[in-house]
Design an enzyme around this catalytic site. Structure first.
Site, short mmCIF file in Angstrom:
data_model
loop_
_atom_site.label_atom_id
_atom_site.label_comp_id
_atom_site.label_asym_id
_atom_site.label_seq_id
_atom_site.Cartn_x
_atom_site.Cartn_y
_atom_site.Cartn_z
N GLY A 242 1.00 -1.37 0.02
CA GLY A 242 0.09 0.01 -0.17
C GLY A 242 0.81 1.18 -0.05
N SER A 243 0.17 2.21 0.60
CA SER A 243 1.10 3.71 0.48
C SER A 243 2.27 3.54 1.53
CB SER A 243 -0.14 4.74 0.84
OG SER A 243 -0.38 4.41 2.26
N THR A 244 3.14 4.40 1.27
CA THR A 244 4.19 4.64 2.24
C THR A 244 3.78 5.16 3.45
OG1 THR A 244 5.87 5.26 0.53
CG2 THR A 244 6.26 5.99 2.64
N GLY A 247 2.62 2.23 5.56
CA GLY A 247 4.16 1.54 5.98
C GLY A 247 4.87 2.07 6.87
N GLU A 264 5.73 -3.29 0.74
CA GLU A 264 5.72 -2.86 -0.70
C GLU A 264 4.68 -1.61 -0.95
OE1 GLU A 264 7.41 -4.66 -3.05
OE2 GLU A 264 7.52 -6.51 -2.46
N CYS A 298 1.59 0.60 -8.85
CA CYS A 298 2.62 1.04 -8.13
C CYS A 298 3.77 1.23 -9.13
CB CYS A 298 3.00 -0.15 -6.94
SG CYS A 298 3.14 -1.66 -7.59
#
Ligand code: NAD
Length: 511
Positions: A242-244, A247, A264, A298
Site C-alpha cells: 500500500g502507501s508509504t 508502511g 511494498e 505501483c
C-alpha cells in the site's frame, strides 16, 4: 476519446454477487452494513459485513493451530494443494476478472491479466515446493558438518492494496503455503468480494486435499482491522502492500514487537529516453506504463526524463497517442482507460496538476474529467502529461493517478541522477540503443530501484523475478526468485560425528 456506455446503478451489484457465488462464496454470510461501491458507476455493489477485532484474534488462533498440522505436511504435498488452486483459478478466471473490474475498475484484459499472474505464481510455487534448498558448508573442526535448514515461520498476515486486489495476495499466499505457513488476508476495503472469491477457491483446494482449511483466512475491514494483524504477537510476518503512509505505521509497529515485515509501498517510476532510443517502441512502452490501469499501478510510469534533442518530438507523439486513448466502462470492448478508484483519487490528481502548474509545469495532454454526466459518482479522467522545468516537489511525490511529468536532460549521468533523486525506489527503465548506457543504467552506478529495465516500460513485471523496491518503497521482495526466504526462518545446524568435542576458534576449556 471517451466511451459513454457506463452501466446503470442497478446492474453491477447483482453481477458481482453472481460472480462471487460461482466462485463458491456464500453471499448471505458476507452481507452486511459496510458501504461498498464500484468505481465503474459509483453505485453500491451491496453492503458487506466487516470483521471485528475479536474475529481477527480468533482467526490468528485458528491459523496457528492449522499451521501446527500444515508444517508437518511434506512441502510437495503442500504444493499439490497450490497446484489444484491454480487449476480452480484457471476455471474461474472470467469470474475473478469480472469481480476485479467491478470492484476496482480495471479494464477486462488487465483484470484477466491479474488472474493469469495468480495462475503463474501457483505454477512457480508448485515447482518451488520441491526446491526449498538449504546450503551446507565445511566446518573448521574435524568430524563436523555445517548446514542450513529452512522452516516455516508460522502465521503470515497479508494486507493488500486496492489496485492489485487479488494478485498480491496470491504472490504471498502461494509461496507462504508451500513454505508451510498459514495466511490471514486483510484485503483492501475496496475489494472484499474479489477476496472472498479467491479465498473460496483456495478453501476448495484445501478441502479436496484434506488440508486444514484454516491455513487460509480472510478478515475484512479498514486500517483498524489491518492494525489488529500488525500488533498481534501471533502473526510472525506482516506482508503489507500500500502507501508509504501506511508502511510508516506498519513497519515500526511490527518491529516494536520484533515481528517481521515485508513492505511494498509507493513508487515514483521513471523512464530515461536517450537520443538513440527507438521512438516507436518507446512510445508504446511509455503509454502503457503511464496511462494503463488509469495510472494506478505501483509501477506506473510517473516521470519521463528525455534527452533534450528528442524531448519535443517525444512529447508531441505522446500527446497525440493520449488523445486517442479510449476512456470509459472498463468492461466495454476496446476501452483502455477505466475509472479512478474514488473521488479522493480524483481530488489528489487535480491538486497535483494545480501544484505542478504553480511549480512551472504545463499541461500538454489531457487533464480533464470526462463522462461526469453519465456517471456522476464515478471518476473518469483523461490521462495527463505535463512538461516540467525541473524535478520539483510535486514530481518527487507519488500521485496515484495517470499523471506523467516530462523533464529533459543533457548528459546521461544527469539523467541517472534525476532518476534516483526521489524518495521512492520501485521501478525504472531506460530506452536506448547505446549498449554502454544500458549497462551503466543497470550497474551499481545506475538506477537505485528494485526493478531496472532496458527498452521496456516500468510496469508489467513477470512473476519469476523478485518484486519490490528500495528506499520509501519499503525494501521488501515478493513473488519469484528467492523471495520465498522471507516466509521461512533459517536454522544453522552443526553436526558433530567425531566423538570428540573440539571447540571452535581453538578455544581450550578442559575441566
Ligand atoms: P493504502 O495504503 O490506503 O491501503 C493499503 C492497505 O493497507 C489497505 O488494505 C488498508 O486497509 C491497509 N491499511 C491502511 N492503513 C493501515 C494501517 N495503519 N495499519 C494496517 N493496515 C492499514 O493504499 P491503497 O490506496 O489501497 O493502494 C495504493 C497504494 O499502494 C499506492 O501508494 C501504491 O503505490 C501502493 N502499492 C504498492 C505496491 C508495491 O508493490 N510497491 C503494489 C500495489 C500498490
Amino acid at each position: 476519446m471517451s466511451r459513454t456506455e457506463i452501466p446503470g446503478s442497478d446492474v453491477l451489484g447483482p453481477q458481482a454477487l453472481a460472480a462471487a457465488r460461482r466462485c463458491g462464496v456464500e453471499v448471505d454470510a458476507v452481507t452486511g452494513e459496510a458501504a461498498h461501491r464500484s468505481p465503474v458507476n459509483g453505485a453500491s455493489l451491496g453492503g458487506v459485513r466487516w470483521s471485528s477485532p475479536a474475529e481477527v484474534d480468533t482467526a490468528v488462533t485458528r491459523a496457528h493451530e492449522a499451521f501446527l498440522a500444515w508444517r508437518r505436511t511434506p512441502a510437495p504435498a503442500r504444493g499439490a494443494v497450490v497446484k489444484r488452486f491454480g487449476e480452480l483459478l484457471t476455471q474461474h478466471k472470467a469470474d475473478l476478472g469480472e469481480l476485479i473490474s467491478l470492484e476496482v475498475g480495471k479494464i477486462t484484459s488487465e483484470a484477466l491479466g491479474e488472474v493469469q499472474e495468480m495462475i503463474d505464481i501457483c505454477d512457480f510455487a508448485v515447482g518451488l515446493s520441491r526446491q526449498l534448498y538449504g546450503r551446507t558448508t565445511v566446518s573448521e573442526r574435524p568430524g563436523h558438518r555445517l548446514m542450513e535448514t529452512w522452516h516455516p515461520l508460522g502465521v503470515v498476515g497479508v494486507i493488500s492494496a486496492f489496485n492489485f486486489p487479488a494478485a498480491v495476495w496470491s504472490w504471498n499466499t502461494a509461496i507462504a503455503l508451500v513454505c508451510g505457513d498459514a495466511v490471514i488476508w486483510k484485503p483492501s476495503e475496496q475489494a472484499p468480494l474479489t477476496a472472498w472469491s479467491c479465498a473460496a477457491l483456495l478453501d476448495r483446494a484445501l478441502v479436496e486435499h484434506g488440508a486444514p482449511p484454516a491455513v487460509s483466512q480472510v478478515v475484512v475491514g479498514g486500517p483498524e482491522i489491518g492494525e489488529e494483524l500488525v500488533d498481534h504477537s501471533g502473526v510472525a510476518l506482516v506482508s503489507a502492500t500500500g502507501s508509504t503512509r501506511m508502511g510508516r505505521t506498519v513497519g515500526p509497529r511490527v518491529a516494536n514487537r520484533f515481528g517481521r515485515s515485508l513492505l511494498e509501498l509507493d513508487g515514483n517510476n521513471a523512464a530515461i529516453v536517450a537520443p538513440s532510443a527507438d521512438l516507436d517502441l518507446t512510445l508504446r512502452g511509455v503509454v502503457f506504463a503511464a496511462a494503463g490501469t488509469a495510472g494506478q499501478r505501483c509501477t506506473t510510469m510517473r516521470r519521463v526524463i528525455a534527452h533534450r534533442s528528442i524531448a519535443g518530438q517525444l512529447t508531441e507523439r505522446l500527446a497525440a497517442a493520449y488523445a486517442r486513448l479510449p476512456i470509459g466502462n472498463p468492461m466495454a470492448e476496446g476501452t483502455l482507460v477505466g475509472p479512478l478508484v474514488h473521488g479522493a483519487a480524483y481530488e489528489a490528481m487535480t491538486k497535483a496538476i494545480s501544484r505542478a502548474e504553480s511549480e512551472g509545469g504545463r499541461v500538454v495532454a489531457g487533464g480533464e474529467r470526462v463522462l461526469a454526466e453519465a456517471a456522476e459518482q464515478a471518476f473518469y479522467v483523461q490521462p495527463t502529461i505535463l512538461t516540467m522545468p525541473d524535478q520539483t516537489e510535486v514530481v518527487r511525490s507519488e500521485t496515484f493517478a495517470p499523471l506523467l511529468y516530462v523533464m529533459t536532460y543533457d548528459e546521461f549521468d544527469e539523467a541517472i541522477a534525476l532518476n534516483n533523486a526521489v524518495p521512492q525506489g520501485l521501478s525504472s527503465s531506460v530506452f536506448t540503443s547505446d549498449q554502454a548506457e544500458a549497462e551503466l543504467f543497470v550497474s551499481a552506478e545506475g538506477s537505485d530501484c528494485g526493478i531496472v529495465n532496458v527498452n521496456i516500460g516500468t510496469s508489467g513485471a513477470e512473476i519469476g523475478g523478485a518484486f519490490g523496491g528500495e528506499k520509501e518503497t519499503g525494501g521488501g521482495r515478493e513473488s519469484g526468485s528467492d523471495a520465498w526466504r522471507a516466509y521461512m526462518r533459517r536454522a544453522t545446524n552443526t553436526i558433530n560425528y567425531s566423538g570428540e568435542l573440539p571447540l571452535a576458534q581453538g578455544v581450550d576449556f578442559s575441566v
